[in-house]
Scaffold this motif. Structure first.
Motif, short mmCIF file in Angstrom:
data_model
loop_
_atom_site.label_atom_id
_atom_site.label_comp_id
_atom_site.label_asym_id
_atom_site.label_seq_id
_atom_site.Cartn_x
_atom_site.Cartn_y
_atom_site.Cartn_z
N ILE A 278 0.83 -1.20 0.00
CA ILE A 278 0.00 0.00 0.00
C ILE A 278 0.86 1.25 0.00
N VAL A 279 1.94 1.23 0.78
CA VAL A 279 2.85 2.38 0.82
C VAL A 279 3.42 2.66 -0.57
N SER A 280 3.74 1.59 -1.33
CA SER A 280 4.30 1.77 -2.68
C SER A 280 3.30 2.40 -3.63
N VAL A 281 1.99 2.32 -3.29
CA VAL A 281 0.95 2.98 -4.08
C VAL A 281 0.73 4.41 -3.60
N LEU A 282 0.70 4.61 -2.29
CA LEU A 282 0.41 5.93 -1.73
C LEU A 282 1.49 6.96 -2.08
N GLU A 283 2.74 6.55 -2.09
CA GLU A 283 3.84 7.50 -2.29
C GLU A 283 3.74 8.22 -3.64
N PRO A 284 3.67 7.52 -4.78
CA PRO A 284 3.54 8.26 -6.05
C PRO A 284 2.16 8.84 -6.28
N TRP A 285 1.12 8.21 -5.69
CA TRP A 285 -0.25 8.71 -5.86
C TRP A 285 -0.38 10.11 -5.28
N PHE A 286 0.17 10.31 -4.06
CA PHE A 286 0.05 11.60 -3.37
C PHE A 286 1.35 12.40 -3.37
N ASP A 287 2.39 11.87 -4.03
CA ASP A 287 3.70 12.53 -4.08
C ASP A 287 4.22 12.80 -2.66
N VAL A 288 4.33 11.73 -1.87
CA VAL A 288 4.84 11.82 -0.50
C VAL A 288 5.88 10.74 -0.28
N GLN A 289 6.59 10.87 0.83
CA GLN A 289 7.54 9.85 1.26
C GLN A 289 7.04 9.29 2.59
N VAL A 290 6.82 7.97 2.65
CA VAL A 290 6.24 7.33 3.83
C VAL A 290 7.31 6.51 4.56
N THR A 291 7.41 6.74 5.85
CA THR A 291 8.31 5.96 6.71
C THR A 291 7.47 5.19 7.72
N VAL A 292 7.65 3.87 7.77
CA VAL A 292 6.94 3.04 8.74
C VAL A 292 7.93 2.66 9.84
N GLU A 293 7.77 3.28 11.00
CA GLU A 293 8.70 3.05 12.10
C GLU A 293 8.51 1.67 12.72
N ASN A 294 7.28 1.22 12.82
CA ASN A 294 6.99 -0.10 13.35
C ASN A 294 7.00 -1.11 12.20
#
Length: 330
Positions: free
Chosen positions: A272-288
């Motif tokens: 899901i993160v690999s979809v959200l990042e280019p969809w919304f032009d953001v960088q997502v970090t999952v700490e857990n």
């Protein structure tokens, strides 16, 4: 006695060091164009005596000032320079103007084999977080996903309607039995008469096609006998080994992005993160890191980033923070 136009005087003129009389004489000389048109008012030197390299240097200096202007303006202004200096540099300037504007406006397109497209093609592309719909001259539409590039002509000509794709796009093709619609990717060829389908080249070494209506012929671009015929809900993937694998899918779900619907079915948070990042032009970090393998399903129409994260956070019982284009999931 008539004023003699020497190369030294021309250099002074271009360096803005002439007197008023000299400047007037040079201006009149330039406007006369040919010695035969002088009517005896100016005594002209043999043109071979004039330092053409120095003149061209000054002309090119003027042209270089146009580099940051729009190509059409460059062509117009360069043409005016060509008129002014037509006695020795017109041909070179015209070639420069045409070549420069054409370079920036269009890319030349070469097909496989011996076929060459005569039309001028333009390149259209989208960035991260951007989607775009393009309507072609025949009425067909291309819905481009993020980070996608197409090459299309201003007008289709000839017996085929040809388009080039890199990335992910959905095609709604107007039916024309006389002119097949052909899409080339780096490794595939898709040919239709009129139908709807989705092509994705984002997976490295593979091209995926999903049919949403009608019938599609899909093949290896370099081995067109390696071909499959697809209909509604058929998917085909051309792999790096040139094999084509087909299966049945739910086309409406897998192509929901074209209607700006975020539909994810039984996907891990990592996926899901690999979809959200280019969809919304953001960088997502999952700490857990343990959250990355948790699976989620969601369907959202035209969602904002916060809407998608709120739904995921509720289902996964985690917290998140948005800081500009950075998202942290804890």
């Amino acid at each position: 006695m008539a004023k003699k136009i020497s190369k030294e005087l021309l250099i002074k003129y271009h360096q803005n060091q002439c007197s008023e009389v000299e400047r007037k004489a040079v201006k009149e000389w330039l406007e006369l164009n040919d010695a035969e048109d002088a009517s005896g008012e100016l005594e002209l030197v043999n043109r071979e005596e004039i330092d053409s390299d120095q003149i061209w240097f000054n002309v090119s200096q003027n042209v270089s000032q146009l580099e940051n202007q729009r190509p059409f303006e460059q062509a117009v202004k360069t043409r005016s320079l060509a008129v002014r200096y037509r006695s020795y540099a017109a041909a070179v300037l015209v070639l420069f103007a045409v070549g420069f504007s054409t370079y920036y406006l269009f890319d030349a397109i070469e097909l496989t084999g011996n076929t060459k497209v005569a039309d001028q093609y333009q390149t259209i592309q989208t960035q991260r977080g951007e989607k775009r719909t393009v309507t072609l001259s025949d009425g067909s539409t291309i819905r481009m996903n993020y980070e996608t590039q197409i090459q299309v002509p201003e007008q289709f000509e000839g017996d085929e309607r040809i388009v080039y794709l890199t990335g992910h796009a959905h095609f709604d093709v107007v039916r024309d039995t006389e002119r097949p619609f052909v899409i080339y990717t780096e490794d595939s060829k898709t040919q239709v008469l009129g139908t709807s389908f989705d092509i994705n080249t984002k997976e490295k070494g593979a091209t995926e096609i999903i049919v949403t209506s009608g019938k599609v012929a899909f093949s290896d671009k370099n081995q067109e006998n390696n071909l499959v015929t697809l209909t509604l809900n058929n998917r085909a993937v051309l792999g790096a080994d040139n094999s084509i694998v087909t299966d049945e899918v739910d086309a409406l779900i897998l192509t929901a992005w074209k209607d700006n619907r975020l539909v994810l079915k039984d996907k891990t948070l990592k996926e899901i993160v690999s979809v959200l990042e280019p969809w919304f032009d953001v960088q997502v970090t999952v700490e857990n890191q343990q959250l990355l393998d948790d699976r989620f399903s969601l369907s959202l129409n035209n969602p904002p980033l916060t809407g998608a994260l709120e739904r995921l956070a509720f289902m996964g019982s985690f917290d998140y923070q948005i800081d500009g284009k950075k998202v942290i999931i804890r």
